[in-house]
Design an enzyme around this catalytic site. Structure first.
Site, PDB file in Angstrom:
ATOM      1  N   LYS A 173       0.840  -1.204   0.000  1.00  9.58           N
ATOM      2  CA  LYS A 173       0.000   0.000   0.000  1.00  9.58           C
ATOM      3  C   LYS A 173       0.878   1.258   0.000  1.00  9.58           C
ATOM      4  CE  LYS A 173      -3.882  -2.484   1.945  1.00  9.58           C
ATOM      5  NZ  LYS A 173      -4.730  -2.884   3.074  1.00  9.58           N
TER       6      LYS A 173
ATOM      7  N   GLN B  86      -4.831  -1.632   9.179  1.00  6.31           N
ATOM      8  CA  GLN B  86      -4.778  -2.987   8.607  1.00  6.31           C
ATOM      9  C   GLN B  86      -5.384  -3.995   9.589  1.00  6.31           C
ATOM     10  OE1 GLN B  86      -3.776  -3.550   5.452  1.00  6.31           O
ATOM     11  NE2 GLN B  86      -4.201  -5.715   5.638  1.00  6.31           N
TER      12      GLN B  86
ATOM     13  N   ASP C 222     -11.256   2.648   3.410  1.00  6.82           N
ATOM     14  CA  ASP C 222     -11.501   1.200   3.347  1.00  6.82           C
ATOM     15  C   ASP C 222     -12.992   0.905   3.166  1.00  6.82           C
ATOM     16  OD1 ASP C 222      -9.558  -0.787   3.426  1.00  6.82           O
ATOM     17  OD2 ASP C 222      -9.087  -0.421   5.530  1.00  6.82           O
TER      18      ASP C 222
END
Ligand code: GUN
Length: 281
Positions: A53, A97, A120
């Site tokens: 990422k 995460q 997200d």
């Protein structure tokens, strides 16, 4: 028939190029889009995802900052960090995460991220807006699946899409996104009776089970489109999907490989959501 392989890496590169062009062409003197990436603990898979990422941020010309918290970090420390990032004007997207160590309540963390920075698409506001068809950040993996299908010019409207898996990250939002594209949607899961029969009815199969080779050729209708979301590490260290690729390829019209299919698209959609958050300001 041998299916066309959908090259997620190539599609991603082309999308990332247009994102980096947009960043390069921003108004002179203005800041770049910013993404904060939080990782807690030492999960090796999470470390790889987070590194990828950050690399994607560099490719797109974004400002990115990583916060690595200790495996034993307290929930309070993480919530306070998110609170600071919610107010940070250089930050357009916050990504924590998952999974998190067990002393931390994942739902509390997701709820703490400001919905306008939840790139997200996991927060209740974004999932609610997705459900009711309002503008929102959609979760990156299923959004990447739809993007790939569209890129290939695969028709979705009126098609029967069978999703195998009902997770909050993939299966459930994939169902909503495919509905939004006017597909007829069936969601299968571990308690589905006659799963093979259900999958055999699909024009488009989205496999998100987490079991290597679970979708076999006998479950696939001739000419179906098969999208493999699975990432399974075998004992020999190789990464493989949920679909028996070699056999299914002979029946499908399109198929996504693992690696090099949905995986790169997930990260690209994160970049797209971050740019959108930046542009909304
Ligand atoms: N863990 C597995 N997939 C994801 C994802 O898309 N986002 C985050 N934050 N964590 C994940």
């Amino acid at each position: 028939m041998s299916a066309k392989i959908i090259d997620g890496k190539k599609i991603s590169e082309s999308l990332r190029l247009s994102i980096s062009e947009a960043v390069k062409n921003r108004k002179e003197g203005t800041r770049a889009p910013g993404l904060a990436v939080i990782i807690v603990g030492n999960n090796p898979a999470s470390r790889i995802y987070v590194n990828n990422k950050k690399k994607a941020c560099e490719m797109c010309g974004f400002y990115s900052v990583e916060y690595a918290l200790d495996e034993n970090a307290e929930e309070k420390e993480l919530l306070e960090l998110i609170e600071r990032l919610n107010k940070d004007e250089k930050i357009d997207g916050i990504l924590c995460q998952l999974p998190l160590p067990k002393q931390i309540d994942e739902n509390k963390v997701i709820d703490a991220i400001a919905p306008e920075k939840d790139v997200d698409g996991f927060s209740p506001v974004n999932t609610g807006n997705l459900l009711s068809g309002k503008p929102c950040f959609a979760p990156c993996t299923p959004a990447g699946v739809v993007e790939m299908l569209k890129y290939e010019g695969i028709e979705i409207a009126g098609k029967h899409c069978v999703i195998v898996g009902r997770s909050n990250i993939v299966g459930k939002p994939a169902a909503l996104l495919m509905l939004r594209e006017n597909a007829t949607v069936t969601v299968c899961h571990s308690r589905t009776k006659n799963l093979a029969e259900e999958v055999r009815r699909a024009d488009i199969v989205i496999a998100a089970i987490g079991k290597a080779g679970f979708i076999t050729a006998d479950m696939i209708k001739e000419g179906a489109v098969v999208v493999d979301v699975g990432i399974n590490r075998l004992e020999n260290g190789k990464v493989t999907g949920d679909v028996d690729f070699d056999a299914v390829r002979e029946k499908a019209s399109y198929i996504t490989p693992v690696p090099g299919g949905v995986g790169p698209m997930t990260i690209t959609m994160l970049m797209k959501n971050t740019l959108e958050s930046y542009n909304r300001k």
